[in-house]
Structure formats: C-alpha cells, structure tokens
Enzyme design. Structure first.
Site, PDB file in Angstrom:
ATOM      1  N   LYS A 183     -43.943  94.740 143.921  1.00  0.00           N
ATOM      2  CA  LYS A 183     -45.210  94.008 144.018  1.00  0.00           C
ATOM      3  C   LYS A 183     -46.280  94.722 143.218  1.00  0.00           C
ATOM      4  CE  LYS A 183     -48.826  94.077 146.538  1.00  0.00           C
ATOM      5  NZ  LYS A 183     -49.945  93.588 145.681  1.00  0.00           N
ATOM      6  N   GLU A 242     -47.092 108.329 146.870  1.00  0.00           N
ATOM      7  CA  GLU A 242     -47.925 109.060 145.910  1.00  0.00           C
ATOM      8  C   GLU A 242     -49.335 108.519 146.082  1.00  0.00           C
ATOM      9  OE1 GLU A 242     -50.216 109.770 143.110  1.00  0.00           O
ATOM     10  OE2 GLU A 242     -48.900 108.655 141.746  1.00  0.00           O
ATOM     11  N   CYS A 293     -55.239 109.090 139.933  1.00  0.00           N
ATOM     12  CA  CYS A 293     -55.106 109.778 141.223  1.00  0.00           C
ATOM     13  C   CYS A 293     -55.158 111.290 141.070  1.00  0.00           C
ATOM     14  CB  CYS A 293     -53.820 109.350 141.927  1.00  0.00           C
ATOM     15  SG  CYS A 293     -52.376 109.380 140.875  1.00  0.00           S
ATOM     16  N   GLU A 347     -62.366 110.741 147.447  1.00  0.00           N
ATOM     17  CA  GLU A 347     -61.884 110.311 146.139  1.00  0.00           C
ATOM     18  C   GLU A 347     -62.736 109.137 145.658  1.00  0.00           C
ATOM     19  OE1 GLU A 347     -57.636 109.462 143.971  1.00  0.00           O
ATOM     20  OE2 GLU A 347     -57.959 108.525 145.911  1.00  0.00           O
TER      21      GLU A 347
END
Length: 474
Positions: free
Chosen positions: A180, A254, A288, A385
């Site tokens: 997906k 991850e 990331c 983040e």
C-alpha cells in the site's frame, strides 16, 4: 551570485491517466471504496483520481498473493533473479518518466528524483537479484524458506525508493507482496505495477492497493499476511506493533528520527556545511534520518553558523520541475501545517529563528529553509520530529557531552560525525545509540548496507544481507 535561467524538465515524458484502479492478480481493477484525488504539492493541481481499496479488495489482493506464492517460491532462485534483473533494467530505461512522475506527485526537486532516487531504486533490484540464488550463503541456514505473503506499507517521502526497499528483498526470498503506497503519492507505485506487467512477472506476485490509513490497517491486520513491513511515523508504528502482538506475523518497523549531526572543531568547515545542508534540507527535510539536530563544538559555533547562513542564502527554492531547484514543495497541506506549528512553538519557547530571504510561490505548499539557534534540549524542536526543512542548533564542549546530548532523544535512527581524527570517529560511533553513523558525510545510502534504528526509530534492518532476514523463515 549566479543568475540562473529556468531549466524546466518536460512533463510530456509521462502520460498521467485521469484515473487509476487497484493492481490485483496482474490486472488493474476498480476499488469498492470512495476514490480520492492526488495533487501536485507545488501547484495544488489535481493530477489523477485514484481508487480506494476496501477490506474486501485487500482480501482479494491477499488471496491473489497467496495463490501465486506456491509457484513463485518453488522457482529456483536463479529464475526469480531474472525477473528482478528485468525489473531493474526497465526502471533504468524508464527512469526519466519515473523521476518526472515522482516530482509531480511528491514535490521533491527533479534533480533529486533523477540523480538520487531512481539510481538507488534500480540498484536495490539489481542487488537483491544477485542474492536470489545465494540465500543458503546469507548466514540464515543452508536452506532458508520464504515466509509467504508480505504486507507492506510505505510513506510519501521516497515513494518509489521505499517500494524498492520493500519489494526487492521480498521477491528475492520467494515471498509474494501486497503493498500500500501513501495516499498522497500513489502514482509511481501504480506505474511500477505497469513495469511488473512489462517484465512479465507472474500475476499475483506483486499486488498494489491504494487508499488511506484504513486500507493500510486492512493489509497489516489481514490474518493471511505472514510478514508486515512498515516505514512511517512512530505513532502508526506503535499501532501496528500492538495490532500484530501475539500473532505469528514477522514485523519490521522503520520509524521516525531526530538525528544529531555532530561537528567538531577540527572538521573541514566548508565540507561540514555541505553535509549539514544535505543532512536536513535534502528532500525538504522529509527524511526520517535527517540531521535535524546540529551539535557544534562551542569554539567554532560562530564561524560555522556564519558559513551555514551564507550557504543557505544560495539555495534556490521554487518549481520542483526546474533542474536548478534545491528546495521543492512540502508534500501536503497537512504536513505544512505541522512544520509551521512546530516552528512557531520553537520561536515561542525562546529559540532564535532565521531563514534566508526567499520569495515563496503563491500556490502550493512551501516553507523556507529555517535555522533555530539558542536551542535547549527541552525545546520541542529539539525533541519532536518536524519532518521539514527546520534545523535546531545546539553546542557542546567535549566529546562526552556531544554523545550525551546526541543520545538524549527517544529516537535512534542515524547520526553524523565530522572530525579529522579517525580514532574520534570510532570512539563516537561506539557510543552513539543510532543504527547508522556517517563519518564526514551524511545521507549516503547503498543497497549493500543495512539501515534501521533503535528505540522509537523501530526495529529490524533493511538493505544488505541483513535485509534478507526479515523475509526468511529462519
């Protein structure tokens, strides 16, 4: 400063269809859910309407993958390798088309899509094609077996590259896939479905279902999925970990990061400045493992900040399709709102905000490259983040203090160390709680090198020999 004439890449190399269906069992098919629109974040222009997969559609895709698994896993590794090699070569042949589509759908500069993303996509398929007939020598037993059906959910920051990270090792090991893509960036995954057909990949080996979070949850929670691979936010990673707990599903996550880029006083300043810019402003900071916390040794902080601001003033923000552009568009209105919110909080908490003078286009989702100095470790911009072009700058005096500050985070995905002393690099790397430590560089990737994190950055490794383990019954 040079004046650059526009150097636009042509849109004509890619044919965007008005609407796209799901890719199940080798065919494009309608979805039962309400279709959604994918837009160009640089212009807010609607690119295409895309089908949404319902629970029943996901079930069809998983059943197709299960049906294809027997024959695919029974193929000799050398035969599976031929398909992977063929896919890699077609990706290379169609790389310009794929790069243009990625830039239109994602907002990243065409230069990055063309020169970074696409070569790495092809390289991952080439690399894992080489492993397909050598799995008995990978260190996981003499005759490792595939797991079955892999359910894979990927993010919007590197849509095609994350697809390659997931699909290439899965197929090399003999698994079949239901993938997906992210809701805001589905188009290159759907073009990849065409590439699978062009490579004559057996029907059902790769299935692509599009939609929002509900579709991803249906893939992850399907009882006949043997392996879940997810790249994305830590919040969603927690939900996935809870949902598969107690099941027999193998999982790799991850997740987010808040990497420290550590500059010692003996570092080559100009080289370090290039590494800082690449570390946080590459792909608009939608990375990331971005070096979003800059730790500078106190004695050179003034000189380094001066050089960094001078370099940022030379970056070109604007049309991602222009080959001269350095900073493209933020991927979505929602992500832009988050970047703005956290930046405003940083200013309210007392950090000093600076951006170079640059005009933002009137349409689209844009945010200028931004530096915060005077940052404390308690500030949210040093802890959360941001996932945008925002750099938080802190200082340190000793290597031990640098390690302590670098590790003072919930995340542990990556770090960078800049110094002329090899012994210091090794000393730091031994103490930094990060899955990847770069020395005198940043954001360097290779298919043969494993990637992954500690703590809230997830678990498991992708890439290299280590990336095979997640797709084998060991």
């Amino acid at each position: 400063m040079f004046e650059y004439a526009p150097a636009p890449e042509s849109r004509d190399v890619v044919d965007i269809k008005p609407s796209y269906g799901l890719f199940i069992d080798g065919e494009f098919t309608d979805g039962a859910g309400t279709p959604f629109k994918t837009v160009n974040p640089a212009t807010e222009e609607v690119l295409a309407e895309v089908a949404t997969a319902s629970q029943a559609d996901v079930d069809r895709a998983v059943r197709a993958a299960r049906k294809a698994f027997g024959a695919w896993s029974a193929l000799p590794g050398s035969e599976r390798a031929k398909y992977l090699f063929r896919i890699a070569r077609i990706v290379q042949e169609r790389s310009r088309e794929l790069a243009v589509l990625e830039t239109l759908d994602n907002g990243k500069p065409i230069r990055e899509a063309r020169d970074v993303d696409l070569p790495l996509v092809a390289a991952h398929f080439f690399y894992y094609a080489g492993w397909a007939d050598k799995l008995g020598y990978a260190g996981y037993g003499p005759d490792p077996r595939p797991l079955g059906v892999a359910g894979q959910v990927i993010p919007w920051n590197f849509p095609l590259l994350m697809l390659a990270w997931k699909i290439a090792p899965a197929l090399a090991c003999g698994n079949t896939v239901v993938l997906k893509p992210a809701e805001t960036t589905p188009l290159t995954a759907l073009l990849f479905a065409e590439i699978c057909r062009q490579a004559e990949l057996p029907p059902g080996v790769v299935n692509i279902v599009t939609g929002a979070g509900e579709t991803g949850a249906a893939v992850v929670n399907h009882p006949d999925v043997n392996k879940v691979a997810f790249t994305g936010s830590t919040e969603v990673g927690r939900i996935i970990a809870r949902s598969v707990a107690g099941s027999a599903k193998k999982v790799t996550l991850e997740l987010g990061g808040k990497a420290a880029n550590i500059i010692f006083e003996d570092a080559a300043i100009d080289q370090a400045v290039e590494g800082i810019v690449n570390g946080i402003f590459f792909n608009q900071g939608h990375v990331c493992c971005a070096g979003s916390r800059l730790l500078v040794q106190e004695s050179i902080a003034g000189d380094l900040m001066e050089a960094l601001k001078r370099r940022l003033s030379m970056l070109r923000l604007g049309d991602p399709m222009d080959k001269n552009t350095d900073i493209g568009a933020i991927n979505s209105a929602e992500q832009l709102a988050r970047v703005r919110e956290l930046s405003d909080i940083g200013e309210a908490e007392g950090a000093e905000r600076w951006s170079p003078a640059c005009a933002l286009p009137e349409r689209g989702f844009w945010f200028p490259p931004t530096i915060f100095s005077g940052v404390a470790q308690s500030h949210r911009i040093a802890r959360d983040e941001v996932f945008g072009p925002v750099l938080a700058v802190l200082t340190f005096r000793t290597p031990a203090e640098a390690v302590e500050k670098a590790n003072n985070t919930a995340y542990g995905l990556s770090a960078g160390v800049w110094t002329e002393k090899g012994s210091r690099i090794l000393w730091m790397a031994d103490r930094l709680r990060a899955g990847v430590v770069w020395a005198n560089t940043f954001n360097k990737f290779d298919p043969a090198s494993p990637f992954g994190g500690y703590k809230e950055s997830g678990y498991g490794r992708e890439g290299g020999r280590h990336g095979l383990e997640a797709y084998l019954d060991v």
